[in-house]
Design a protein around this motif. Sequence first.
Motif, short mmCIF file in Angstrom:
data_model
loop_
_atom_site.label_atom_id
_atom_site.label_comp_id
_atom_site.label_asym_id
_atom_site.label_seq_id
_atom_site.Cartn_x
_atom_site.Cartn_y
_atom_site.Cartn_z
N ASP A 119 8.05 -4.85 -5.33
CA ASP A 119 8.56 -3.56 -4.85
C ASP A 119 9.48 -2.97 -5.92
O ASP A 119 10.39 -3.64 -6.40
CB ASP A 119 9.34 -3.75 -3.54
CG ASP A 119 9.55 -2.44 -2.78
OD1 ASP A 119 9.52 -1.38 -3.43
OD2 ASP A 119 9.75 -2.48 -1.56
N ARG A 121 11.35 -0.30 -5.33
CA ARG A 121 12.35 0.50 -4.64
C ARG A 121 13.75 0.23 -5.19
O ARG A 121 14.15 -0.90 -5.41
CB ARG A 121 12.34 0.15 -3.14
CG ARG A 121 13.32 0.97 -2.32
CD ARG A 121 13.50 0.39 -0.94
NE ARG A 121 14.07 -0.95 -1.00
CZ ARG A 121 15.37 -1.19 -1.15
NH1 ARG A 121 16.23 -0.20 -1.30
NH2 ARG A 121 15.81 -2.44 -1.18
N THR A 155 9.65 5.40 -5.06
CA THR A 155 8.33 4.80 -4.82
C THR A 155 7.54 5.62 -3.80
O THR A 155 8.09 6.32 -2.95
CB THR A 155 8.46 3.36 -4.29
OG1 THR A 155 9.13 3.38 -3.02
CG2 THR A 155 9.23 2.50 -5.27
N ARG A 156 6.23 5.52 -3.89
CA ARG A 156 5.35 6.22 -2.95
C ARG A 156 5.52 5.68 -1.54
O ARG A 156 5.26 6.38 -0.56
CB ARG A 156 3.90 6.07 -3.39
CG ARG A 156 3.52 6.87 -4.63
CD ARG A 156 2.05 6.71 -4.95
NE ARG A 156 1.23 7.18 -3.84
CZ ARG A 156 -0.08 6.93 -3.72
NH1 ARG A 156 -0.69 6.17 -4.63
NH2 ARG A 156 -0.77 7.39 -2.70
N LYS A 157 5.98 4.46 -1.42
CA LYS A 157 6.16 3.84 -0.11
C LYS A 157 7.16 4.62 0.74
O LYS A 157 7.08 4.60 1.98
CB LYS A 157 6.64 2.40 -0.29
CG LYS A 157 6.81 1.60 0.99
CD LYS A 157 7.28 0.19 0.68
CE LYS A 157 7.53 -0.63 1.94
NZ LYS A 157 8.01 -1.99 1.62
N THR A 158 8.09 5.33 0.12
CA THR A 158 9.11 6.05 0.87
C THR A 158 8.56 7.27 1.59
O THR A 158 9.15 7.72 2.58
CB THR A 158 10.26 6.50 -0.06
OG1 THR A 158 9.73 7.39 -1.04
CG2 THR A 158 10.91 5.32 -0.74
N SER A 163 -1.47 1.62 2.05
CA SER A 163 -1.11 0.23 1.91
C SER A 163 0.32 0.11 1.39
O SER A 163 0.62 0.55 0.28
CB SER A 163 -2.07 -0.48 0.96
OG SER A 163 -1.59 -1.77 0.62
N ALA A 164 1.21 -0.48 2.19
CA ALA A 164 2.61 -0.59 1.79
C ALA A 164 2.77 -1.37 0.51
O ALA A 164 3.61 -1.05 -0.34
CB ALA A 164 3.42 -1.23 2.92
N GLU A 165 1.95 -2.40 0.33
CA GLU A 165 2.05 -3.24 -0.87
C GLU A 165 1.71 -2.45 -2.12
O GLU A 165 2.41 -2.53 -3.13
CB GLU A 165 1.12 -4.44 -0.74
CG GLU A 165 1.18 -5.40 -1.92
CD GLU A 165 0.28 -6.60 -1.73
OE1 GLU A 165 0.09 -7.34 -2.72
OE2 GLU A 165 -0.24 -6.81 -0.62
N LEU A 167 1.66 0.94 -2.42
CA LEU A 167 2.55 2.09 -2.59
C LEU A 167 3.92 1.68 -3.10
O LEU A 167 4.63 2.48 -3.71
CB LEU A 167 2.70 2.84 -1.26
CG LEU A 167 1.42 3.46 -0.69
CD1 LEU A 167 1.72 4.17 0.62
CD2 LEU A 167 0.78 4.42 -1.67
N ALA A 168 4.31 0.42 -2.85
CA ALA A 168 5.62 -0.05 -3.33
C ALA A 168 5.63 -0.27 -4.83
O ALA A 168 6.70 -0.39 -5.43
CB ALA A 168 5.99 -1.35 -2.61
N SER A 489 12.95 7.77 3.12
CA SER A 489 12.27 6.78 3.95
C SER A 489 12.74 6.86 5.40
O SER A 489 11.93 6.80 6.35
CB SER A 489 12.51 5.38 3.40
OG SER A 489 11.82 4.41 4.17
#
Length: 531
Positions: A119, A121, A155-158, A163-165, A167-168, A489
């Motif tokens: 990650d 982040r 990060t794209r995860k926010t 897929s969280a993995e 995007l992190a 997020s």
Amino acid sequence: MNKDSKRDAAKSTADLLTVPTPPDLIRQAASPRGLHAIPIEGVGLVNALEQTGGPVDPSTFRDQLIDEMRHKDVEDPNQILELDSTAVVRVVGAIPAGARRGDPIDLKIISPEGSRATDLRGGWLLDTRLRHQQVLDQRLRQSDLMAIAMGPVLTRKTHDIGSAEALALEGRVLGGGRIQVTRKLGLVLRPEYQHVMVSKAITAAINERFFFFDGTTRRGIAKAIEDDYIEIEVHPRYRENVYRMMAVINSIAISPRNDSQARLERLAGEMQDVGKAAGAALQLEAMGENAIPTLVDAAKSSNPELRFYAAEALAYLDRIEAVELLEQAIRSEPAFRQPAFVAMQTMKSPMVVPALKRLLNEPSLETRYAALVTLRKRADGRQMLSGKIHADSFRQIDVASTASPSVVVSLRENQEICLFGNVPPLDIATFVLGPGGLVIKPDETDPGRLRISRFQTGQEDRLAVVPNSIPTLIDGIVTVGGNYGDVVSVLRNAKDKGYLTAQLAFDPLPQAFRTYYRDDEAGEEAEEETE
């Protein structure tokens, strides 16, 4: 030398002395050069990760980064790359057409294959050098330094769904690149017009229309480098739209003639033809002040498309008549919004700011946000915006608006959260989780307040109790050590759970090159807004 050789030599000399007759417009004699973006890339190191980093397997990326670190006299780079607080990343960007040294650009961050990081982040991209890269003769070739990058990773995860993995391990550094080269544009003469006299004539025509003042000296934007190439500087009026500038340059008449009135009459007729009006408007803009009365008359047309072409040209000539016309076009036709906002940004008229402020009340969120961004980019507009800077890293802008309350998150240029209207507080049923151990829930003793907690391994627990509003929620997240990505997020999670009732959008800006439908069969083009 035999007779044939002498005859050939004489013919070559005659060809050199024969000056081709230039065509009417520059576009008929030359093609623009330098309007493409140049991709750049480098390998960088992200640090400040909370045990989510890790080494990368032996690869060209690792070798390239180690070489860069050694050039900077970093001791034991291999040891640094093994830390769980660092991660090797690819850094990708682009140098746009007409860019100047020092201009900021956005960057994309990608974790390469073989990375043990989980990650990115909260990470910070350290000083990274970016170059244009090409594979030639099966070898990687690199240009000289073109940009330097650093900054916080979002990060794209926010903000993204997927897929969280995955995007992190991808993200952006908003405005984190600084361009190290100035890109000039140019014109390449077609083979049949490659002659020093033609090049000179085109250069003179351009400089008659576009010029600077260096103190008391007038200097044109064009410079003939060779008989087949003319270098072009970007004129300040077209800094935000170099493509428009080159289109206008291509529409300049080459030879000085005494038929300007006849040309104006012809172009006035073409401004009434939807098939010819766009090109005619460019030619009139290329003529400069002499064409203003013709454009003003064309702007009185009952056809919205014809009015827009005239208004856009008037805007780049800095005519006040364009302001109301562009404002109307923005309200009524999505296809005209993006070019209309760009044109309004370039104008010096003080009447632009009141028009943009009126557009902040439009029902269309993309219109409101584009008006805000345009205000922020104008020296006479940004001072009218209210808000605050959080932790010296991201800005919150509060916008008075009569339209539906909305929250807009920026994913380009700036870390920025914009609050339109009176955004209602969160209606949290249980709690909202954020990254890095963030927990937001109603205060048990006072339902009108929020308890914002952060629990992280190896650190003291942190707590903030704040009134339940979006501005104070942001304050509270920052108080417990949160950053821009953490705020984004939390807002995303709250929206997904239905706790945030206001509209939430990510960069809802008008898109360029939308299709304008001349009949009503297709209906008005839908706006692209993300919730």
